[in-house]
Design a protein around this motif. Structure first.
Motif, PDB file in Angstrom:
ATOM      1  N   THR A   1       4.163  -7.054  -6.095  1.00  0.00           N
ATOM      2  CA  THR A   1       5.348  -6.265  -6.241  1.00  0.00           C
ATOM      3  C   THR A   1       5.149  -4.751  -6.677  1.00  0.00           C
ATOM      4  N   VAL A   2       6.031  -4.179  -6.363  1.00  0.00           N
ATOM      5  CA  VAL A   2       5.893  -2.621  -6.519  1.00  0.00           C
ATOM      6  C   VAL A   2       7.197  -2.009  -7.485  1.00  0.00           C
ATOM      7  N   VAL A   3       6.777  -1.615  -8.731  1.00  0.00           N
ATOM      8  CA  VAL A   3       7.761  -1.310  -9.807  1.00  0.00           C
ATOM      9  C   VAL A   3       7.650   0.132 -10.133  1.00  0.00           C
ATOM     10  N   GLY A   4       8.579   0.826 -10.662  1.00  0.00           N
ATOM     11  CA  GLY A   4       8.459   2.241 -11.113  1.00  0.00           C
ATOM     12  C   GLY A   4       9.689   2.787 -11.487  1.00  0.00           C
ATOM     13  N   PRO A   5       9.758   4.071 -11.963  1.00  0.00           N
ATOM     14  CA  PRO A   5      10.919   4.891 -12.212  1.00  0.00           C
ATOM     15  C   PRO A   5      11.645   5.604 -10.941  1.00  0.00           C
ATOM     16  N   SER A   6      12.693   5.722 -10.878  1.00  0.00           N
ATOM     17  CA  SER A   6      13.484   6.532  -9.809  1.00  0.00           C
ATOM     18  C   SER A   6      12.421   7.693  -9.404  1.00  0.00           C
ATOM     19  N   GLY A   7      12.565   7.774  -8.051  1.00  0.00           N
ATOM     20  CA  GLY A   7      11.868   8.950  -7.436  1.00  0.00           C
ATOM     21  C   GLY A   7      10.189   8.686  -7.539  1.00  0.00           C
ATOM     22  N   CYS A   8       9.633   7.495  -7.613  1.00  0.00           N
ATOM     23  CA  CYS A   8       8.312   7.190  -7.786  1.00  0.00           C
ATOM     24  C   CYS A   8       7.866   7.227  -6.416  1.00  0.00           C
ATOM     25  N   GLY A   9       8.419   6.849  -5.113  1.00  0.00           N
ATOM     26  CA  GLY A   9       8.131   6.866  -3.951  1.00  0.00           C
ATOM     27  C   GLY A   9       7.789   5.304  -3.680  1.00  0.00           C
ATOM     28  N   LYS A  10       8.330   4.315  -4.146  1.00  0.00           N
ATOM     29  CA  LYS A  10       8.265   2.885  -3.853  1.00  0.00           C
ATOM     30  C   LYS A  10       8.679   2.631  -2.255  1.00  0.00           C
ATOM     31  N   SER A  11       9.933   3.096  -2.097  1.00  0.00           N
ATOM     32  CA  SER A  11      10.502   2.816  -0.743  1.00  0.00           C
ATOM     33  C   SER A  11       9.778   3.503   0.428  1.00  0.00           C
ATOM     34  N   THR A  12       9.248   4.679  -0.249  1.00  0.00           N
ATOM     35  CA  THR A  12       8.709   5.533   1.062  1.00  0.00           C
ATOM     36  C   THR A  12       7.435   4.698   1.294  1.00  0.00           C
TER      37      THR A  12
ATOM     38  N   GLY B   1       4.606  10.764  -6.947  1.00  0.00           N
ATOM     39  CA  GLY B   1       4.451   9.375  -6.641  1.00  0.00           C
ATOM     40  C   GLY B   1       2.938   9.091  -6.600  1.00  0.00           C
ATOM     41  N   ARG B   2       2.553   8.228  -7.849  1.00  0.00           N
ATOM     42  CA  ARG B   2       1.206   7.614  -7.565  1.00  0.00           C
ATOM     43  C   ARG B   2       1.076   6.209  -8.276  1.00  0.00           C
ATOM     44  N   ILE B   3      -0.131   5.885  -8.074  1.00  0.00           N
ATOM     45  CA  ILE B   3      -0.272   4.413  -8.783  1.00  0.00           C
ATOM     46  C   ILE B   3      -0.563   4.724 -10.338  1.00  0.00           C
TER      47      ILE B   3
ATOM     48  N   VAL C   1      -3.201   8.008   0.271  1.00  0.00           N
ATOM     49  CA  VAL C   1      -2.032   8.163   1.161  1.00  0.00           C
ATOM     50  C   VAL C   1      -1.218   9.305   0.417  1.00  0.00           C
ATOM     51  N   VAL C   2      -0.572  10.369   1.331  1.00  0.00           N
ATOM     52  CA  VAL C   2       0.076  11.590   0.612  1.00  0.00           C
ATOM     53  C   VAL C   2       1.174  11.781   1.586  1.00  0.00           C
ATOM     54  N   LYS C   3       2.565  11.974   0.906  1.00  0.00           N
ATOM     55  CA  LYS C   3       3.639  12.108   1.950  1.00  0.00           C
ATOM     56  C   LYS C   3       4.445  13.039   1.248  1.00  0.00           C
ATOM     57  N   THR C   4       4.810  14.416   2.009  1.00  0.00           N
ATOM     58  CA  THR C   4       5.549  15.135   1.818  1.00  0.00           C
ATOM     59  C   THR C   4       6.725  15.394   2.405  1.00  0.00           C
ATOM     60  N   PHE C   5       7.747  16.032   1.633  1.00  0.00           N
ATOM     61  CA  PHE C   5       9.003  16.416   2.584  1.00  0.00           C
ATOM     62  C   PHE C   5       9.368  17.776   2.310  1.00  0.00           C
TER      63      PHE C   5
ATOM     64  N   THR D   1       6.506  16.587  -3.042  1.00  0.00           N
ATOM     65  CA  THR D   1       5.469  15.548  -2.814  1.00  0.00           C
ATOM     66  C   THR D   1       5.883  14.284  -3.261  1.00  0.00           C
ATOM     67  N   ALA D   2       6.114  13.219  -2.396  1.00  0.00           N
ATOM     68  CA  ALA D   2       6.848  11.946  -2.798  1.00  0.00           C
ATOM     69  C   ALA D   2       5.761  10.958  -3.301  1.00  0.00           C
ATOM     70  N   LEU D   3       4.383  11.237  -2.488  1.00  0.00           N
ATOM     71  CA  LEU D   3       3.315  10.355  -2.711  1.00  0.00           C
ATOM     72  C   LEU D   3       2.008  11.168  -2.896  1.00  0.00           C
ATOM     73  N   ASP D   4       1.251  10.819  -3.723  1.00  0.00           N
ATOM     74  CA  ASP D   4       0.040  11.686  -3.729  1.00  0.00           C
ATOM     75  C   ASP D   4      -1.071  11.044  -3.978  1.00  0.00           C
ATOM     76  N   GLY D   5      -1.974  10.768  -3.007  1.00  0.00           N
ATOM     77  CA  GLY D   5      -3.247   9.945  -3.132  1.00  0.00           C
ATOM     78  C   GLY D   5      -3.223   8.615  -3.524  1.00  0.00           C
TER      79      GLY D   5
END
Length: 259
Positions: free
Chosen positions: A38-49, A214-216, A10-14, A22-26
């Motif tokens: 659960t999903v955790v990560g720093p601010s701006g990593c695309g969790k909510s997206t 944003g990526r895993i 999944v890729v998501k760009t704005f 690029t909010a999420l990359d692959g």
């Protein structure tokens, strides 16, 4: 693994200031039936997206999001969504708020009342079924939101920092109640949080995200038994897993390509 939710490359760009962000990359991730992730990560990593795409509120720029093997094309009753904001109708009672989604789905009155009553009992709000939201504490409002999601009988619960605005004691109490409810109902849960302790305490797996793009970054298995208890929260095994997740979140080595 029988995947209930599947993110496939999944890729998501704005658009951002005339460029592309690029909010999420692959992102690729499979979540099994009845699994609590659960999903955790720093601010701006695309969790909510990520969660919004599973809910059908946003579409991927490329790649696919599947639920039960079918592409997500929009919101649906198979997915219950719970946000940090309670989003209750202030002029409706707890019972009426919980019945709202069932009413939209044209569920007959008697069945609607039965299912709403079961959901209200499930979250421990029987004594407040006729109360308006303004009379409820923050924790009670969130329990009402959870009951509303459960009433429509979704197979998937998508939760975006639902306890983030609550005080520490109420937060811990609702974590325990959520796990007790999940152990009885066995829904598939995707839970977004910024709190490492919460991520570890709730989940069977913690997905650690990295930001920009944003990526895993890492997936950490939580090899702790259910039901989770205060003793588990204070155990050496919990601290070890919590430290591993904390280090993965806050001490990530940059894997972004050089400019």
């Amino acid at each position: 693994m029988n995947s209930r939710i599947s993110f496939q490359d999944v890729v998501k760009t704005f658009p951002l200031k005339g460029a592309e962000f690029t909010a999420l990359d692959g992102v690729s991730l499979d979540i099994a039936d009845q699994e609590f992730v659960t999903v955790v990560g720093p601010s701006g990593c695309g969790k909510s997206t990520l969660m919004s795409m599973a809910a059908g509120l946003q579409e991927p720029s490329s790649g696919r999001v599947l639920v039960d093997g079918r592409p997500v094309t929009g919101p649906g009753p198979d997915r219950g969504v719970i946000f940090q904001q309670y989003a209750l109708f202030p002029w409706l009672t707890v019972r009426q708020n919980v019945e709202f989604g069932l009413k939209l789905a044209a569920v007959p009155t008697q069945e609607r009342r039965r299912r709403a009553a079961e959901a209200i009992t499930l979250v421990g709000l029987d004594d407040f079924a006729d109360a308006l939201p303004k009379t409820l504490s923050g924790g009670m409002k969130q329990r009402c939101a959870i009951a509303r999601a459960y009433a429509v009988d979704p197979q998937v619960l998508l939760m975006d920092e639902p306890f983030g605005a609550l005080d520490a004691l109420t937060r811990v109490q609702l974590q325990d109640q959520l796990l007790a409810t999940w152990s009885r109902e066995k829904r598939t849960v995707l839970f977004i949080t910024h709190d490492v302790d919460e991520a570890v305490y709730l989940a069977s797996r913690v997905v650690v995200m990295a930001a920009r793009p944003g990526r895993i970054h890492r997936v950490v298995d939580v090899d702790l038994p259910y039901p989770r208890t205060e003793e588990i929260r204070l155990s050496a095994d919990f601290r070890q897993i919590r430290n591993a997740v904390w280090t993965s979140v806050y001490h990530q080595e940059s894997t972004a390509p050089a400019a």
